[in-house]
Scaffold this active site. Structure first.
Site, PDB file in Angstrom:
ATOM      1  N   TRP A 103      51.789  11.933  31.284  1.00 50.58           N
ATOM      2  CA  TRP A 103      52.263  13.315  31.433  1.00 50.58           C
ATOM      3  C   TRP A 103      53.776  13.373  31.500  1.00 50.58           C
ATOM      4  CZ3 TRP A 103      48.634  15.884  29.582  1.00 50.58           C
ATOM      5  CH2 TRP A 103      47.285  15.604  29.885  1.00 50.58           C
ATOM      6  N   ASP A 172      56.050  18.090  38.446  1.00 55.45           N
ATOM      7  CA  ASP A 172      54.701  18.379  37.957  1.00 55.45           C
ATOM      8  C   ASP A 172      53.724  17.900  39.032  1.00 55.45           C
ATOM      9  OD1 ASP A 172      52.212  18.430  36.769  1.00 55.45           O
ATOM     10  OD2 ASP A 172      52.791  17.258  34.994  1.00 55.45           O
ATOM     11  N   LYS A 196      42.815  20.993  38.577  1.00 56.50           N
ATOM     12  CA  LYS A 196      42.536  19.766  39.322  1.00 56.50           C
ATOM     13  C   LYS A 196      42.296  20.052  40.799  1.00 56.50           C
ATOM     14  CE  LYS A 196      44.242  17.431  35.566  1.00 56.50           C
ATOM     15  NZ  LYS A 196      45.348  17.506  34.622  1.00 56.50           N
TER      16      LYS A 196
HETATM   17  C1  LIG Z   1      46.137  17.352  33.612  1.00 57.54           C
HETATM   18  C2  LIG Z   1      47.597  17.201  33.774  1.00 57.54           C
HETATM   19  C3  LIG Z   1      48.506  17.829  32.909  1.00 57.54           C
HETATM   20  C4  LIG Z   1      48.058  18.626  31.713  1.00 57.54           C
HETATM   21  O1  LIG Z   1      47.540  19.827  32.110  1.00 57.54           O
HETATM   22  P1  LIG Z   1      47.059  20.923  31.027  1.00 57.54           P
HETATM   23  O2  LIG Z   1      46.822  22.114  31.919  1.00 57.54           O
HETATM   24  O3  LIG Z   1      45.830  20.393  30.395  1.00 57.54           O
HETATM   25  O4  LIG Z   1      48.161  21.135  30.075  1.00 57.54           O
HETATM   26  C5  LIG Z   1      49.844  17.685  33.152  1.00 57.54           C
HETATM   27  N1  LIG Z   1      50.297  16.957  34.193  1.00 57.54           N
HETATM   28  C6  LIG Z   1      49.458  16.326  35.032  1.00 57.54           C
HETATM   29  C7  LIG Z   1      50.016  15.521  36.172  1.00 57.54           C
HETATM   30  C8  LIG Z   1      48.092  16.425  34.856  1.00 57.54           C
HETATM   31  O5  LIG Z   1      47.257  15.798  35.692  1.00 57.54           O
END
Ligand SMILES: *Cc1c(COP(=O)(O)O)cnc(C)c1O
Length: 360
Positions: A103, A172, A196
């Site tokens: 990511w 993030d 998540k």
């Molecule tokens: C799942 C995830 C993403 C991507 O998320 P999307 O909503 O599918 O774009 C980005 N960063 C992290 C840390 C993730 O776990």
């Protein structure tokens, strides 16, 4: 309600059962109004109240200071990889990134479209099995911001403490937001896909310090400018209504349990059970370095890929689902977010011991 399996999926991920039951009712008939939740106008007073409540729960649970906006956006966390540099970078400007996994790598690629990127740290050479210790990297002088991923969902690593820097921090937190207490005032932007640890897919929560809203160059698209959404209370266009509503339900559940301090304790307990099972065996081998281990995604390997496939198959047969590691690393990944029950972890540990005894 039929018996539920234990869902170790990394995202979309398991949600509290009471949230699902409530949502199922409200989808058909919200508050005995004779209209389903997902049929209502986003401009109705009922839906505005739902959004306001979700926002105030985020503010309360995370203790968000008043000079921050909370936004409900679409496009997934991945759209933030571009929105952050679009709004904060520009030709001749620099940002520092820490590359701790897929990511972060994706975010670096996007940032390069908008400015200079210094990658001050990378654990790629060791298959992203660690995050940097404090002082293991330097933020490039003049950086507009330092960017990092607090929990690396695919590799199972997590920053045990956040970086300390005078620069603006952008994080993030898609896979560990609301899993532990934190000081929001140390960040410029925190963003997280809901799917998540906060709710269903479809909504990205962005927490942004107000002074950063005015940094964006004039020539970026309206929808990709944070200020557009901040000025309109996330109602510039149709927001992800159902997801916002469900986030509200999840946060009521979280608050009732006792908030972030309790979440952290529960998450630590669950992770400890699994890491203890891994460490006390020669059959299972953890992927992440112990100092970098995630409380959310626990990654490990078995002696061979064949045994890993057999493990996943037999676990699934007894209701332990979603354990297959990400295709880029293989092995096993148990995602145990806030809403994942401890009993499921206990079951997994028992299964691991039985499987080892039968396949050693
Ligand atoms: C799942 C995830 C993403 C991507 O998320 P999307 O909503 O599918 O774009 C980005 N960063 C992290 C840390 C993730 O776990």
């Amino acid at each position: 309600m039929p018996d539920r399996i234990y869902n170790f999926s990394p995202g979309p991920a398991t949600l509290p059962q009471e949230v699902l039951v409530q949502a199922a009712k409200d989808i058909v008939n919200y508050n005995a109004m004779g209209i389903g939740l997902i049929e209502m106008s986003h401009r109705s007073k009922e839906f505005i109240a739902i959004t306001d409540e979700a926002e105030s729960l985020i503010r309360e649970i995370m203790n968000v200071p008043n000079n921050y906006k909370v936004l409900f956006l679409q496009g997934g966390a991945s759209t933030q990889f571009a929105m952050v540099p679009m709004n904060l970078l520009g030709p001749g400007k620099t940002a520092t990134y820490l590359n701790t996994g897929t990511w972060a790598t994706n975010a670096i690629k996007e940032a390069k479209l908008f400015g200079n990127v210094v990658v001050a740290y990378s654990s790629e050479n060791t298959k992203f099995d660690r995050v940097p210790a404090p002082g293991e990297y330097e933020v490039a002088a003049g950086s507009e911001y330092l960017y990092f991923v607090s929990n690396n969902t695919i590799y199972g690593t997590q920053f045990p403490t956040f970086p300390v820097t005078d620069h603006i921090m952008v994080c993030d937190m898609s896979s560990d937001i609301m899993s532990r207490p934190l000081d929001v005032s140390r960040f410029g932007i925190i963003f997280a896909g809901a799917q998540k640890n906060m709710g269903p897919a479809g909504c990205t929560v962005v927490i942004i310090r107000e002074d950063l809203l005015d940094k964006a160059p004039a020539n970026i698209p309206t929808m990709l400018k944070y200020k557009t959404h901040a000025d309109k209370g996330s109602m510039f266009n149709t927001p992800p209504c159902f997801s916002i509503y469900a986030i509200g339900l999840v946060l009521k559940w979280l608050k009732k349990l006792g908030g972030l301090t309790v979440m952290e304790r529960m998450n630590q307990e669950k992770a400890d059970l699994l890491y203890k099972a891994i460490d006390s065996s020669l059959f299972y081998k953890g992927h992440a370095k112990p100092e970098s281990r995630s409380l959310m995604n626990i990654t490990y390997n078995l002696p061979t890929p064949e045994l890993e496939a057999k493990f996943v198959k037999e676990a699934t047969a007894i209701g332990l689902n979603g354990l297959k590691g990400h295709r880029s690393v293989g092995g096993i990944r148990a995602s145990v977010y806030n809403a994942f029950p401890k009993e499921g972890v206990v079951k997994l540990v028992e299964f691991m011991q039985e499987f080892e005894a039968g396949n050693r």
